[in-house]
Design an enzyme around this catalytic site. Structure first.
Site, PDB file in Angstrom:
ATOM      1  CG  ASN A 132      -8.883   9.756   7.634  1.00 11.78           C
ATOM      2  OD1 ASN A 132      -9.833  10.107   8.331  1.00 11.78           O
ATOM      3  ND2 ASN A 132      -9.019   9.398   6.365  1.00 11.78           N
ATOM      4  CD1 TRP A 133      -7.632   8.872  14.055  1.00 12.93           C
ATOM      5  CD2 TRP A 133      -8.930   9.533  15.756  1.00 12.93           C
ATOM      6  NE1 TRP A 133      -6.813   9.241  15.094  1.00 12.93           N
ATOM      7  CE2 TRP A 133      -7.571   9.650  16.157  1.00 12.93           C
ATOM      8  CE3 TRP A 133      -9.923   9.905  16.681  1.00 12.93           C
ATOM      9  CZ2 TRP A 133      -7.195  10.109  17.423  1.00 12.93           C
ATOM     10  CZ3 TRP A 133      -9.552  10.365  17.945  1.00 12.93           C
ATOM     11  CH2 TRP A 133      -8.199  10.458  18.304  1.00 12.93           C
ATOM     12  CE  LYS A 134      -9.831   5.955   6.178  1.00 14.68           C
ATOM     13  NZ  LYS A 134      -9.707   4.998   5.088  1.00 14.68           N
ATOM     14  CG  HIS A 172     -10.306  10.181   2.210  1.00 12.36           C
ATOM     15  ND1 HIS A 172     -10.963   9.013   1.886  1.00 12.36           N
ATOM     16  CD2 HIS A 172      -9.169   9.827   2.832  1.00 12.36           C
ATOM     17  CE1 HIS A 172     -10.228   7.996   2.313  1.00 12.36           C
ATOM     18  NE2 HIS A 172      -9.139   8.452   2.887  1.00 12.36           N
ATOM     19  CD  GLU A 227     -12.554   5.954   3.083  1.00 14.01           C
ATOM     20  OE1 GLU A 227     -12.797   6.677   4.066  1.00 14.01           O
ATOM     21  OE2 GLU A 227     -11.660   5.077   3.099  1.00 14.01           O
ATOM     22  CD  GLU A 254      -5.117   8.731   1.527  1.00 16.51           C
ATOM     23  OE1 GLU A 254      -4.639   8.288   2.578  1.00 16.51           O
ATOM     24  OE2 GLU A 254      -6.313   8.995   1.378  1.00 16.51           O
ATOM     25  N   GLY A 307      -7.126   0.742   2.963  1.00 14.01           N
ATOM     26  CA  GLY A 307      -7.874  -0.210   3.773  1.00 14.01           C
ATOM     27  C   GLY A 307      -7.832  -1.632   3.237  1.00 14.01           C
ATOM     28  CB  SER A 362      -2.296  -0.560   3.319  1.00 10.62           C
ATOM     29  OG  SER A 362      -3.656  -0.881   3.036  1.00 10.62           O
TER      30      SER A 362
HETATM   31  P1  PGA Z   1      -5.624   3.067   5.469  1.00 11.81           P
HETATM   32  O1  PGA Z   1      -6.403   4.442   5.081  1.00 11.81           O
HETATM   33  O2  PGA Z   1      -4.339   3.484   6.153  1.00 11.81           O
HETATM   34  O3  PGA Z   1      -6.557   2.364   6.408  1.00 11.81           O
HETATM   35  O4  PGA Z   1      -5.384   2.346   4.208  1.00 11.81           O
HETATM   36  C1  PGA Z   1      -5.695   5.546   4.590  1.00 11.81           C
HETATM   37  C2  PGA Z   1      -6.681   6.659   4.304  1.00 11.81           C
HETATM   38  O5  PGA Z   1      -7.780   6.392   3.807  1.00 11.81           O
HETATM   39  O6  PGA Z   1      -6.392   7.848   4.555  1.00 11.81           O
END
Ligand code: PGA
Length: 248
Positions: free
Chosen positions: A9-11, A95, A97, A167, A173, A211
């Site tokens: 997931n490149w966000k 997600h 976010e 998640e 993150g 992470s």
């Molecule tokens: P992260 O993000 O690996 O940077 O913790 C995972 C995600 O949000 O899908």
């Protein structure tokens, strides 16, 4: 046997040229990934270029979000037919976010899940508890509530087009990963809910995200109900992402 699925997931990272550079660095490393399904979710602006670069590979193209309506006056939004047209295989929905920063509700996630399946794409549904929910002992109640709303209208063979991503929000993150046992406990609970929905649902893959790095991936993926991962930060470096895919 569930085939593990690792998705990057490149966000909101990578310009067009950076995206093409990243996928070109990754592709040569994926030749020995026969046992694992691998996908990447670039930003919308790079989907078409990454799709072109993926030609002739088995890698899957994933969109990070969508709108549930087919078309209309929704300035700034992207529809599922548009994502299908650009060559996406999956849409990631829910997600944390999106839920936390953009106000997406459990019901809104369910609406998007239904729309993605209606348009013939596969869906990855992310869910997970926040730190205060874990600390107050609500983890399983929260993920089961999110699960019930996301899949309220999914039935039968449609489950074969569903992937769940657990998640924990406190692990995204932050560098703070759930321990393999902590993750497995939630994955097992989700597996039980899937099994309630019948045989096809029982075979749905459950990714872990939060992470995941080359150094902790193998221990997480060794858990019986962890079927790969949703990878944020570490998916932005081809070598790290490839190492995680190999661990799966
Ligand atoms: P992260 O993000 O690996 O940077 O913790 C995972 C995600 O949000 O899908």
């Amino acid at each position: 046997m569930r085939r593990p699925f690792v998705c990057g997931n490149w966000k909101m990272h990578k310009t067009l040229s950076e995206s093409v550079d990243l996928i070109k660095a990754l592709i040569p490393q994926t030749r020995d990934f026969g046992q694992v399904e691998v996908g990447v979710a670039p930003p919308y602006t790079a989907l078409a270029a990454v799709k072109t670069a993926l030609d002739g590979t088995d890698l899957k193209l994933v969109a990070q979000n969508c709108h549930f309506e087919t078309q209309g006056a929704f300035t700034g939004e992207v529809s599922i037919p548009m994502l299908k047209d650009v060559g996406c295989d999956y849409v990631l929905v829910g997600h944390s976010e999106r839920r936390q920063l953009f106000g997406e509700t459990d019901e809104g996630v369910g609406q998007k899940v239904r729309a993605v399946l209606d348009h013939g794409l596969d869906v990855i549904v992310a869910l997970g508890e926040r730190l205060q929910e874990r600390e107050s002992g609500q983890t399983l109640a929260v993920v089961e509530r999110q699960f019930a709303a996301a899949f309220a209208e999914v039935a039968g063979a449609e489950w074969s087009r569903v992937v769940v991503a657990y998640e924990p929000v406190w692990a995204i993150g932050t560098g703070r990963t759930a321990s393999p046992d902590q993750a497995q406990e939630v994955h097992a609970a989700l597996r039980a809910r899937l099994t309630d929905h019948g045989e096809v649902a029982a075979g749905v893959r459950i990714q872990y995200g939060g992470s995941v790095k080359p150094g902790n991936a193998a221990d997480l993926f060794a858990q019986p109900d962890i079927d790969g991962g949703l990878i944020g930060g570490a998916s932005l470096k081809a070598d790290d992402f490839a190492a995680i895919c190999r661990a799966a």
